[in-house]
Scaffold this motif. Structure first.
Motif, short mmCIF file in Angstrom:
data_model
loop_
_atom_site.label_atom_id
_atom_site.label_comp_id
_atom_site.label_asym_id
_atom_site.label_seq_id
_atom_site.Cartn_x
_atom_site.Cartn_y
_atom_site.Cartn_z
N PHE A 27 -9.83 2.56 -0.12
CA PHE A 27 -8.99 1.69 -0.93
C PHE A 27 -8.18 2.48 -1.94
O PHE A 27 -6.99 2.24 -2.12
N ILE A 28 -8.80 3.46 -2.58
CA ILE A 28 -8.08 4.31 -3.54
C ILE A 28 -7.01 5.12 -2.82
O ILE A 28 -5.85 5.18 -3.26
N ALA A 29 -7.38 5.75 -1.71
CA ALA A 29 -6.43 6.58 -0.96
C ALA A 29 -5.22 5.77 -0.50
O ALA A 29 -4.07 6.19 -0.66
N TYR A 30 -5.48 4.59 0.06
CA TYR A 30 -4.38 3.76 0.56
C TYR A 30 -3.50 3.25 -0.59
O TYR A 30 -2.29 3.12 -0.43
N GLN A 31 -4.11 2.94 -1.74
CA GLN A 31 -3.31 2.49 -2.88
C GLN A 31 -2.36 3.59 -3.36
O GLN A 31 -1.20 3.34 -3.67
N ARG A 36 3.15 5.70 -3.69
CA ARG A 36 4.11 6.77 -3.40
C ARG A 36 5.22 6.27 -2.48
O ARG A 36 6.40 6.49 -2.72
N GLU A 37 4.83 5.55 -1.43
CA GLU A 37 5.82 5.03 -0.49
C GLU A 37 6.73 3.99 -1.13
O GLU A 37 7.91 3.93 -0.84
N LYS A 38 6.16 3.17 -2.02
CA LYS A 38 6.99 2.18 -2.72
C LYS A 38 8.08 2.87 -3.53
O LYS A 38 9.20 2.39 -3.62
N LEU A 39 7.74 4.01 -4.11
CA LEU A 39 8.70 4.78 -4.90
C LEU A 39 9.65 5.57 -4.02
O LEU A 39 10.62 6.17 -4.52
N VAL A 57 -2.20 15.68 -4.17
CA VAL A 57 -1.73 14.38 -3.68
C VAL A 57 -2.25 14.15 -2.27
O VAL A 57 -2.72 13.06 -1.94
N SER A 58 -2.21 15.16 -1.44
CA SER A 58 -2.72 15.05 -0.08
C SER A 58 -4.20 14.68 -0.09
O SER A 58 -4.63 13.81 0.66
N ARG A 59 -4.99 15.33 -0.95
CA ARG A 59 -6.42 15.00 -1.06
C ARG A 59 -6.61 13.57 -1.56
O ARG A 59 -7.48 12.85 -1.08
N LEU A 60 -5.81 13.16 -2.55
CA LEU A 60 -5.94 11.81 -3.10
C LEU A 60 -5.64 10.75 -2.05
O LEU A 60 -6.21 9.65 -2.09
N GLU A 61 -4.77 11.06 -1.11
CA GLU A 61 -4.41 10.12 -0.05
C GLU A 61 -5.36 10.21 1.15
O GLU A 61 -5.19 9.47 2.12
N ALA A 105 0.33 -5.29 -0.04
CA ALA A 105 -0.75 -5.82 -0.88
C ALA A 105 -1.28 -4.77 -1.84
O ALA A 105 -1.93 -5.11 -2.83
N LEU A 106 -1.02 -3.51 -1.56
CA LEU A 106 -1.53 -2.42 -2.38
C LEU A 106 -0.50 -1.87 -3.36
O LEU A 106 -0.75 -0.88 -4.04
N GLN A 107 0.67 -2.49 -3.41
CA GLN A 107 1.77 -2.00 -4.24
C GLN A 107 1.99 -2.94 -5.43
O GLN A 107 2.75 -3.89 -5.33
N PRO A 108 1.33 -2.67 -6.56
CA PRO A 108 1.53 -3.54 -7.72
C PRO A 108 2.92 -3.39 -8.30
O PRO A 108 3.59 -2.36 -8.09
#
Length: 181
Positions: A27-31, A36-39, A57-61, A105-108
């Protein structure tokens, strides 16, 4: 609310613990990826925005990476102008909150997007919040009692306006989700 059949699997501790760790990591990785993609940024550009390395960033995703700190999440939230909520929850809440893994759904909304929606809807804001909207001034940490003391009884209409805003926001989200499907 999650149904009993889904929750019955969680009676076994090993299953429950493995599911929790896997689901939260994913959930964290996808958010983060969705933000990033929204931006519209590459990992390298997002790294620059968040003052991180591209490899970070790669690790976070990565859904396998499980060592994300709250500070790193705060750094990402601040860089993207979104809020961060970290809280403990029941397993039925976990299933409900993480059930939709679609990017939309993951892009606030960012604070700028939220303020633009408020301005567009012409919702009257109460005392302290109106001051913030008009002047953009950081008033520092405030308690709920301080805000209540500054907002007078005449601003009770803002509560109704906020409910109307939330309802319209929910309708917009429904339209957005329907158009994404």
């Amino acid at each position: 609310m999650a149904d009993q059949n889904k929750l019955s699997k969680f009676a076994e501790k090993k299953y429950r613990d493995n599911y929790l760790q896997s689901r939260v990591r994913g959930f964290i990785a996808y958010q983060i990826q969705a933000l990033r993609e929204k931006l519209g940024l590459t990992q390298a550009q997002f790294a620059e925005l968040t003052a991180k390395k591209q490899s970070t960033v790669s690790r976070l995703e990565s859904t396998e990476y499980g060592k994300v700190s709250v500070q790193t999440l705060l750094d990402v939230a601040c860089a993207c102008d979104v809020a961060l909520i970290v809280r403990f929850a029941s397993y039925d809440e976990l299933l409900d909150q993480t059930g939709n893994m679609e990017a939309s759904a993951l892009q606030p909304r960012s604070i700028q997007e939220t303020l633009a929606l408020l301005r567009q809807a012409s919702i009257p804001a109460g005392g302290a919040f109106r001051h913030f909207l008009e002047f953009g001034i950081d008033q520092g940490p405030r308690t709920a009692q301080e805000y209540k003391a500054n907002d007078n009884a005449n601003d009770l209409a803002s509560g109704a306006a906020l409910l109307a805003y939330r309802a319209s926001s929910a309708r917009l989200a429904g339209v957005h989700q329907a158009s994404a499907a």
